[in-house]
Design an enzyme around this catalytic site. Structure first.
Site, PDB file in Angstrom:
ATOM      1  N   HIS A 161       0.844  -1.205   0.000  1.00  0.00           N
ATOM      2  CA  HIS A 161       0.000   0.000   0.000  1.00  0.00           C
ATOM      3  C   HIS A 161       0.876   1.251   0.000  1.00  0.00           C
ATOM      4  CE1 HIS A 161      -3.371  -2.638   1.370  1.00  0.00           C
ATOM      5  NE2 HIS A 161      -2.391  -3.247   2.023  1.00  0.00           N
ATOM      6  N   SER A 283      13.253  21.611 -16.878  1.00  0.00           N
ATOM      7  CA  SER A 283      12.055  22.434 -17.044  1.00  0.00           C
ATOM      8  C   SER A 283      12.460  23.723 -17.735  1.00  0.00           C
ATOM      9  CB  SER A 283      11.465  22.736 -15.666  1.00  0.00           C
ATOM     10  OG  SER A 283      10.735  23.944 -15.679  1.00  0.00           O
ATOM     11  N   LYS A 289      15.165  21.567 -11.943  1.00  0.00           N
ATOM     12  CA  LYS A 289      14.471  20.319 -12.238  1.00  0.00           C
ATOM     13  C   LYS A 289      15.283  19.270 -12.988  1.00  0.00           C
ATOM     14  CE  LYS A 289      10.042  20.347 -11.612  1.00  0.00           C
ATOM     15  NZ  LYS A 289       9.428  19.302 -10.830  1.00  0.00           N
ATOM     16  N   GLU A 296       7.880   8.237 -16.900  1.00  0.00           N
ATOM     17  CA  GLU A 296       6.459   8.582 -17.019  1.00  0.00           C
ATOM     18  C   GLU A 296       5.935   8.116 -18.380  1.00  0.00           C
ATOM     19  OE1 GLU A 296       6.559  12.827 -16.250  1.00  0.00           O
ATOM     20  OE2 GLU A 296       7.738  12.416 -14.458  1.00  0.00           O
ATOM     21  N   GLN A 328      -7.101  -5.017 -42.220  1.00  0.00           N
ATOM     22  CA  GLN A 328      -6.057  -4.071 -42.614  1.00  0.00           C
ATOM     23  C   GLN A 328      -5.753  -3.089 -41.474  1.00  0.00           C
ATOM     24  OE1 GLN A 328      -5.986  -2.300 -46.684  1.00  0.00           O
ATOM     25  NE2 GLN A 328      -6.479  -0.412 -45.622  1.00  0.00           N
TER      26      GLN A 328
HETATM   27  N1  ARG Z   1      -3.989  -4.164 -47.770  1.00  0.00           N
HETATM   28  C1  ARG Z   1      -4.833  -5.290 -47.597  1.00  0.00           C
HETATM   29  C2  ARG Z   1      -4.831  -5.743 -46.124  1.00  0.00           C
HETATM   30  O1  ARG Z   1      -3.969  -5.358 -45.412  1.00  0.00           O
HETATM   31  C3  ARG Z   1      -4.353  -6.396 -48.460  1.00  0.00           C
HETATM   32  C4  ARG Z   1      -5.369  -7.452 -48.689  1.00  0.00           C
HETATM   33  C5  ARG Z   1      -6.449  -6.946 -49.547  1.00  0.00           C
HETATM   34  N2  ARG Z   1      -7.368  -7.987 -49.839  1.00  0.00           N
HETATM   35  C6  ARG Z   1      -8.629  -7.747 -50.265  1.00  0.00           C
HETATM   36  N3  ARG Z   1      -9.390  -8.768 -50.453  1.00  0.00           N
HETATM   37  N4  ARG Z   1      -9.070  -6.532 -50.472  1.00  0.00           N
HETATM   38  O2  ARG Z   1      -5.692  -6.455 -45.703  1.00  0.00           O
END
Ligand code: ARG
Length: 454
Positions: A161, A283, A289, A296, A328
């Protein structure tokens, strides 16, 4: 009709293209080398595929690999470019091969989809970066252990604590954090093993009517084995990155508690540890400082990486089976996660190597209360039942005098306590982690080097 932009897969509204391509032309630069290596393995396999006429001959495969080697070199020089009309690295590589090799360039995508192609690129990239990260984690563990061993029995008042609790030591504090980090190798190794599977050959997620040798491709790329089920292989994208980010978040949690301890123990009010001045920032207004900004930021980055893991989980949740473009968006997250954790491990390892202690201030932290439990246990040794001894000490706290911190540290001899730390065991564990990373990295590099002409 609105204007459209021509891409290799057809004409698309420019606004839609921009939105769907997103950050890929930048992020995919990190994948360029791995896309070329994945393509080299695929083309090698195509050239050995038992079909007549052959899709590509061994001579043609060699010509493709010569071009791929040039593209890898270009990428390493930071000169590889992805156009918006390429959409991503996969099409950029195909365009470049086609510009150089004509119809041969147009053949390389036979039996492959961008879905399994990007999945293999990600896995190669993850393997490379994760091994680097694990090397940094081992280095930080080693640094903490070196620091701990150097000040093994120097007394440090243990806290719960944040209140003074019981006698402890600098060795216990440092090796405790180191051991937590070494234990993260269970999670990191699991993420590594899950990533070490080859999705190539699953194509769009449903395979192709061609006699693909998926085992050959997997072996050429140094994976443990192919992901057997083609549909499963397409769904493993995203899962792989989520498992990785989960392990990364856990690892960061260890770092943030270490950082927080260092912030507190290096405050002027404590003064147990001294951070090197050049590791603190000043600072703009207060000349006196020396702030622990770096620690952090380890704390804030821990929050960010936990958020990244959560972002990956929630992207996957309720997504239907098979490829979806949502995947993606996990790409930038895992890349950022790997880079963030790696740089945090690295800077903390450098700090651990320069950390100093103030033994006087550490001993001064032993207020009488720190000896309360030991005092009750002395009564137990003389035959008093524990609870009676506890209440006696609790009702006579004002009579409690400070004992000798060094004696208190020497008195705890059981496993893992102040005088029972097994430094040789730690040395073995860290050496084992380093050795495993080194061996895997060397084997991986050898496989990659064998794929393309020197
Ligand atoms: N840039 C796309 C991704 O990262 C590549 C694959 C695209 N495939 C698709 N069926 N549109 O997913």
């Amino acid at each position: 009709m609105a204007e459209t932009q021509q891409t290799i897969t057809g004409a698309v509204d420019p606004d839609v293209l921009e939105y769907t391509v997103g950050e890929d032309p930048v992020l995919d630069l990190e994948l360029a080398e791995w896309d070329c290596l994945g393509t080299a393995a695929h083309v090698t396999m195509l050239s050995r595929m038992p079909v007549s006429p052959p899709v590509v001959t061994p001579e043609e495969a060699a010509a493709v690999k010569r071009e791929l080697a040039l593209l890898v070199a270009e990428s390493r020089r930071g000169e590889f470019r992805i156009l918006e009309s390429d959409q991503d690295v996969h099409m950029a590589v195909e365009r470049r091969l086609t510009e150089k090799l004509g119809d041969l360039g147009r053949k390389i995508h036979t039996g492959r989809s961008r879905n399994d192609q990007v999945a293999v690129d990600v896995r190669l990239h993850v393997k490379d970066r994760l091994l680097g990260l694990m090397g940094e984690a081992a280095a930080l563990a080693r640094g903490l252990l070196r620091f701990g061993r150097a000040h093994d029995r120097v007394p440090l008042a243990g806290r719960t604590h944040l209140q003074p609790a019981m006698p402890s030591s600098v060795g216990t504090w440092a090796s405790g954090h180191a051991e937590m980090l070494l234990d993260q190798f269970f999670a990191l190794e699991a993420a590594y093993s899950m990533n070490d599977l080859c999705p190539l050959g699953s194509a769009a997620g449903y395979g192709v009517p061609l006699p693909l040798d998926r085992k050959l491709v997997s072996d050429l790329l140094g994976f443990a084995r192919p992901i057997h089920n083609v549909f499963g292989a397409s769904m493993a994208r995203g899962e792989d990155e989520a498992a990785l980010l989960s392990a990364l978040a856990q690892t960061m949690l260890v770092l943030s508690r270490l950082a927080e301890d260092l912030i507190i123990f290096s405050m002027p009010e404590f003064g147990y540890f001294r951070l090197p001045r050049e590791y603190c920032t000043g600072s703009s207004i207060m000349p006196q400082k020396y702030n622990p900004d770096l620690l952090e930021l380890v704390r804030s980055k821990t929050a960010l990486v936990c958020g990244m893991a959560s972002a990956a989980f929630t992207t996957l949740h309720a997504m239907p089976g098979g490829y979806n473009r949502d995947l993606q968006d996990v790409k930038g997250i895992y890349m950022k996660g790997l880079a963030t954790v790696r740089s945090s491990l690295r800077i903390l390892a450098r700090l651990a190597a320069r950390l100093e202690i103030d033994p006087e201030r550490l001993r001064a932290g032993f207020v009488p209360g720190v000896f309360a439990t030991d005092a009750a246990l002395k009564m137990v040794a003389a035959g008093t039942p524990w609870r009676e001894a506890y209440h006696y000490v609790r009702s006579h706290l004002e009579d409690l005098s400070a004992g000798d911190p060094d004696e208190a540290v020497a008195a705890k001899t059981h496993e893992g306590a102040t005088a029972g730390l097994d430094w040789d065991m730690y040395e073995k564990r860290v050496a084992q982690a380093e050795e495993s990373v080194r061996g895997r990295a060397a084997a991986f590099r050898a496989r990659m080097d064998a794929l393309l002409p020197a």
